[in-house]
Design a protein around this motif. Structure first.
Motif, PDB file in Angstrom:
ATOM      1  N   VAL A   1       0.856  -1.196   0.000  1.00 54.29           N
ATOM      2  CA  VAL A   1       0.000   0.000   0.000  1.00 54.29           C
ATOM      3  C   VAL A   1       0.892   1.246   0.000  1.00 54.29           C
ATOM      4  O   VAL A   1       0.970   1.978   1.000  1.00 54.29           O
ATOM      5  N   PRO A   2       1.574   1.528  -1.128  1.00 55.06           N
ATOM      6  CA  PRO A   2       2.546   2.630  -1.172  1.00 55.06           C
ATOM      7  C   PRO A   2       1.942   4.014  -0.994  1.00 55.06           C
ATOM      8  O   PRO A   2       2.660   4.967  -0.733  1.00 55.06           O
ATOM      9  N   TYR A   3       0.622   4.118  -1.114  1.00 55.78           N
ATOM     10  CA  TYR A   3      -0.046   5.402  -0.935  1.00 55.78           C
ATOM     11  C   TYR A   3      -0.335   5.695   0.535  1.00 55.78           C
ATOM     12  O   TYR A   3      -0.782   6.795   0.873  1.00 55.78           O
ATOM     13  N   PHE A   4      -0.095   4.734   1.439  1.00 60.43           N
ATOM     14  CA  PHE A   4      -0.174   5.017   2.869  1.00 60.43           C
ATOM     15  C   PHE A   4       1.034   5.876   3.255  1.00 60.43           C
ATOM     16  O   PHE A   4       2.075   5.823   2.618  1.00 60.43           O
ATOM     17  N   TYR A   5       0.874   6.675   4.320  1.00 65.04           N
ATOM     18  CA  TYR A   5       1.894   7.666   4.687  1.00 65.04           C
ATOM     19  C   TYR A   5       2.602   7.262   5.980  1.00 65.04           C
ATOM     20  O   TYR A   5       1.953   6.888   6.967  1.00 65.04           O
TER      21      TYR A   5
END
Length: 238
Positions: A183-187
């Motif tokens: 989930v690369p869009y998690f921060y």
């Protein structure tokens, strides 16, 4: 400065891709600090072989980058072509090696090509985002709707992670680094926290907290708070 402008122009030409220049510096120590605080971000590095007024060389920095991140894309722009064999000896595996003597038009063309390759290999299209996050505990598989997940929290001195979802928390074996690739869009809000930006409701800068839509919250580091607030100014609690 020229290279930064070239990359800015490239970013403007690709509004469909979420890209930004995170660091532009002549001090390699700044890069080391950035690497330590952003271990899971997808990265493109443009380096020179030599840094003025520094004992750290670009090849040393590239070696450290490659050791910590096998997927990072590294491009050298330099006049020191005689040092190219050292790059291969160090197993840095750069994406490109551009001579400054070729002129700015050639450098721009080659950088655009390198950035295209980076986007193709690292950036996942929007429509490939996971709808469910799955994991196993023993023989049992669990599936969570991504939109129901607020954040992941790593546990100190263990290889386990807590998944904090709406009305449910669950512990399972995994690492934040591995999860961030799914989930690369998690921060990365903290070295031990990976949050879902789509579920955030507000930012309390005084308390250094992120509040989610279900009323729950988590801490955010001072450094990450600055970046996250800049990216999401509409969430800042007055």
């Amino acid at each position: 400065m020229y290279y930064q402008l070239i990359i800015k122009d490239y970013i403007k030409s690709r509004p469909d891709i979420d890209m930004k220049i995170m660091l532009s510096t002549g001090n390699p120590n700044d890069v080391n600090i950035y690497l330590e605080n952003n271990p899971d971000q997808m990265k493109f590095f443009l380096l020179d072989i030599e840094f003025p007024n520094s004992k750290i060389k670009g090849i040393d920095l590239a070696t450290k980058i490659r050791k910590n991140d096998l997927d990072a894309k590294i491009v050298f722009v330099t006049t020191h072509e005689e040092l190219m064999p050292m790059i291969f000896e160090r197993k840095v595996e750069p994406l490109d090696y551009i001579s400054k003597e070729k002129g700015i038009s050639v450098i721009k063309r080659k950088l655009y090509t390198d950035l295209d390759i980076t986007v193709e290999r690292l950036v996942k299209p929007e429509n490939t985002r996971l709808k469910e996050f799955s994991f196993r505990i023993g023989s049992k598989q669990y599936n969570f709707d991504i939109d129901q997940i607020n954040y992941f929290e790593s546990l100190e001195h263990t290889t386990n992670v807590f998944l904090h979802a709406v009305n449910q928390n669950i512990e399972f074996p995994d690492t934040l680094k591995a999860i961030s690739h799914k989930v690369p869009y998690f921060y990365r809000a903290h070295k031990s926290l990976l949050i879902n930006p789509n579920n955030t409701q507000s930012i309390n800068k005084k308390e250094r907290k992120i509040y989610f839509k279900d009323g729950s919250s988590c801490d955010i580091s001072r450094r990450r708070l600055v970046d996250f607030s800049r990216e999401h100014p509409n969430l800042i609690k007055k």
